[in-house]
Design an enzyme around this catalytic site. Structure first.
Site, PDB file in Angstrom:
ATOM      1  N   GLY A   5      -2.988   0.076  -0.696  1.00 13.91           N
ATOM      2  CA  GLY A   5      -3.633   1.089  -0.144  1.00 13.91           C
ATOM      3  C   GLY A   5      -2.559   1.775   0.923  1.00 13.91           C
ATOM      4  O   GLY A   5      -3.103   2.569   1.863  1.00 13.91           O
ATOM      5  N   LEU A   6      -1.237   1.543   0.773  1.00 13.69           N
ATOM      6  CA  LEU A   6      -0.271   2.161   1.602  1.00 13.69           C
ATOM      7  C   LEU A   6       0.423   3.440   0.843  1.00 13.69           C
ATOM      8  O   LEU A   6       1.221   4.061   1.372  1.00 13.69           O
ATOM      9  CB  LEU A   6       0.816   1.182   2.191  1.00 13.69           C
ATOM     10  CG  LEU A   6       0.148  -0.102   2.758  1.00 13.69           C
ATOM     11  CD1 LEU A   6       1.243  -0.953   3.192  1.00 13.69           C
ATOM     12  CD2 LEU A   6      -0.371   0.311   4.281  1.00 13.69           C
ATOM     13  N   GLY A   7      -0.091   3.689  -0.286  1.00 17.41           N
ATOM     14  CA  GLY A   7       0.423   5.033  -0.664  1.00 17.41           C
ATOM     15  C   GLY A   7       1.603   4.965  -1.608  1.00 17.41           C
ATOM     16  O   GLY A   7       2.269   6.018  -1.882  1.00 17.41           O
ATOM     17  N   ASP A  29      -3.628  11.145  -3.552  1.00 11.42           N
ATOM     18  CA  ASP A  29      -2.820  10.947  -2.367  1.00 11.42           C
ATOM     19  C   ASP A  29      -1.497  11.747  -2.454  1.00 11.42           C
ATOM     20  O   ASP A  29      -0.587  11.596  -1.468  1.00 11.42           O
ATOM     21  CB  ASP A  29      -2.363   9.510  -2.046  1.00 11.42           C
ATOM     22  CG  ASP A  29      -3.869   8.781  -1.540  1.00 11.42           C
ATOM     23  OD1 ASP A  29      -4.687   9.351  -1.316  1.00 11.42           O
ATOM     24  OD2 ASP A  29      -3.585   7.398  -1.425  1.00 11.42           O
ATOM     25  N   SER A  71       2.133   6.720  -4.822  1.00 13.83           N
ATOM     26  CA  SER A  71       2.123   8.337  -4.696  1.00 13.83           C
ATOM     27  C   SER A  71       3.060   8.875  -3.870  1.00 13.83           C
ATOM     28  O   SER A  71       3.616   9.925  -4.538  1.00 13.83           O
ATOM     29  CB  SER A  71       0.931   8.374  -4.023  1.00 13.83           C
ATOM     30  OG  SER A  71      -0.403   7.830  -4.498  1.00 13.83           O
ATOM     31  N   SER A  72       3.626   7.954  -3.298  1.00 14.40           N
ATOM     32  CA  SER A  72       4.770   8.590  -2.333  1.00 14.40           C
ATOM     33  C   SER A  72       6.046   8.657  -3.145  1.00 14.40           C
ATOM     34  O   SER A  72       6.824   9.485  -3.298  1.00 14.40           O
ATOM     35  CB  SER A  72       5.076   7.891  -1.052  1.00 14.40           C
ATOM     36  OG  SER A  72       6.237   8.084  -0.386  1.00 14.40           O
ATOM     37  N   LYS A 105       1.986   5.298   4.162  1.00 12.50           N
ATOM     38  CA  LYS A 105       0.845   5.959   4.730  1.00 12.50           C
ATOM     39  C   LYS A 105      -0.063   5.145   5.414  1.00 12.50           C
ATOM     40  O   LYS A 105      -0.189   3.985   4.553  1.00 12.50           O
ATOM     41  CB  LYS A 105       0.448   7.280   4.137  1.00 12.50           C
ATOM     42  CG  LYS A 105      -0.510   6.795   2.801  1.00 12.50           C
ATOM     43  CD  LYS A 105      -1.826   6.421   3.041  1.00 12.50           C
ATOM     44  CE  LYS A 105      -2.685   6.155   1.675  1.00 12.50           C
ATOM     45  NZ  LYS A 105      -3.589   5.451   1.805  1.00 12.50           N
ATOM     46  N   PRO A 112       4.396  -2.829  -0.359  1.00  9.73           N
ATOM     47  CA  PRO A 112       3.653  -3.493  -1.113  1.00  9.73           C
ATOM     48  C   PRO A 112       3.038  -2.562  -2.383  1.00  9.73           C
ATOM     49  O   PRO A 112       2.534  -1.543  -1.770  1.00  9.73           O
ATOM     50  CB  PRO A 112       2.892  -4.252  -0.193  1.00  9.73           C
ATOM     51  CG  PRO A 112       3.346  -4.141   1.080  1.00  9.73           C
ATOM     52  CD  PRO A 112       4.169  -2.800   1.052  1.00  9.73           C
TER      53      PRO A 112
END
Ligand code: C5P
Length: 298
Positions: A95-97, A133, A100-101, A8, A91
């Site tokens: 900060g790309l989640g 997230d 969490s994904s 994200k 990565p």
């Protein structure tokens, strides 16, 4: 069962103020993008995880935490296992989640494989406990996040969007806590930037990167001096604006087309770190489509 778990970006991230529980109240627009980790789930008597690529150690890995949390909350006859193979492309600590994904994909897969009796609300609750997230990724697409970013309202009508995502060649230790601690109240905003972006997206208008915003950016620059230089270099090389995603250090810019994104990426060649061209996407995708996964695309 194989699932693709997207990354994200936060098109906006506004900090409204400090809450009584010590967290900060946010207004953020999440957008899922088609940079995917892959998770393969196979029946097994044990709960095991094998990882290809760079990921946190088992004890910190949200995939195992998600599996254990689901096992603890569901009413299951015996303690079921599963063998999970995770292939990382997103990565970590960016900060790309990504983590969490992966956690949300694990909840979705095991909810089905283990035939749990959990309601969507209970799954959301487990997701929220795993991380702020994670609830977003259960739905994916474009969504407004309020509270700690964990109260999700889908945003419908967004046009196709292309991104370039740039990731510097270093991670920021304990970044989220340090950045929030260093945040000054004069960087609090009232949610109007996010409200305007939601209005644009709902009307099908293509957002510009100039309408994107991250209220953590100034504190992130103060805490991690190298980040300011990195973003300044991205600006010089590309001639466009870049915005931090989440607590960084990945940054993104928006373009109107894949060709334009590829051109921006070319301009970043010979720089250290990584860059990706990505497209806005729906959410977690099942490799074997089934109606249990509402956001999948064949
Ligand atoms: O979400 P995570 O546990 O990584 O957050 C780390 C820290 O960042 C929290 O303990 C809290 O101090 C701060 N934080 C915050 N407000 C948020 C999210 C995180 O103050 N919405």
């Amino acid at each position: 069962m194989t699932l693709l778990a997207p990354a994200k970006v936060n098109l906006t991230l506004e900090v409204i103020g400090k809450r009584a529980d010590g967290y900060h109240e946010l207004r953020t627009v999440f957008q899922a993008v088609d940079l995917f980790d892959t998770l393969r789930f196979e029946s097994s008597s044990q709960l095991t995880l094998s990882v290809a690529g760079e990921a946190p150690p088992d004890d910190d890995n949200l995939v195992l935490k998600a599996a254990r949390a689901l096992r603890a909350h569901a009413t299951l006859g015996t303690e079921p296992g599963v063998a999970i193979q995770l292939t990382k492309r997103i990565p970590t600590g960016a900060g790309l989640g990504g983590g969490s994904s992966d956690a949300a994909a694990t909840l979705m897969a095991l909810d089905r494989l283990w035939n749990t009796d959990l309601s969507p609300q209970q799954l959301q609750h487990i997701a929220r406990d795993l991380g702020a997230d994670v609830p977003f990724f259960l739905n994916g697409g474009t969504a407004l996040g309020t509270g700690r970013g964990d109260q999700i309202t889908p945003v419908h009508g967004a046009p196709p969007m292309w991104f370039v995502i740039a990731m510097p060649p270093y991670s920021l230790p304990a970044k989220t806590a340090r950045i929030f601690r260093g945040l000054r109240a004069d960087k609090y905003t009232d949610g109007a930037i996010t409200g305007e972006l939601v209005r644009q997206l709902t009307a099908g208008e293509h957002p510009s990167v100039d309408g994107c915003y991250n209220g953590l950016q100034a504190a992130a620059y103060r805490e991690f001096g190298e980040l300011a230089g990195y973003v300044a270099d991205l600006r010089r090389a590309s001639g466009r604006e870049w915005v931090l995603s989440g607590a960084g250090p990945a940054c993104f810019t928006i373009t109107e087309s894949e060709d334009e994104s590829e051109e921006v990426k070319r301009r970043l060649e010979n720089r250290s770190g990584m860059s990706f061209v990505a497209h806005a996407c729906g959410g977690i995708v099942s490799w074997n489509p089934s109606p249990r996964f509402p956001h999948e695309r064949a």
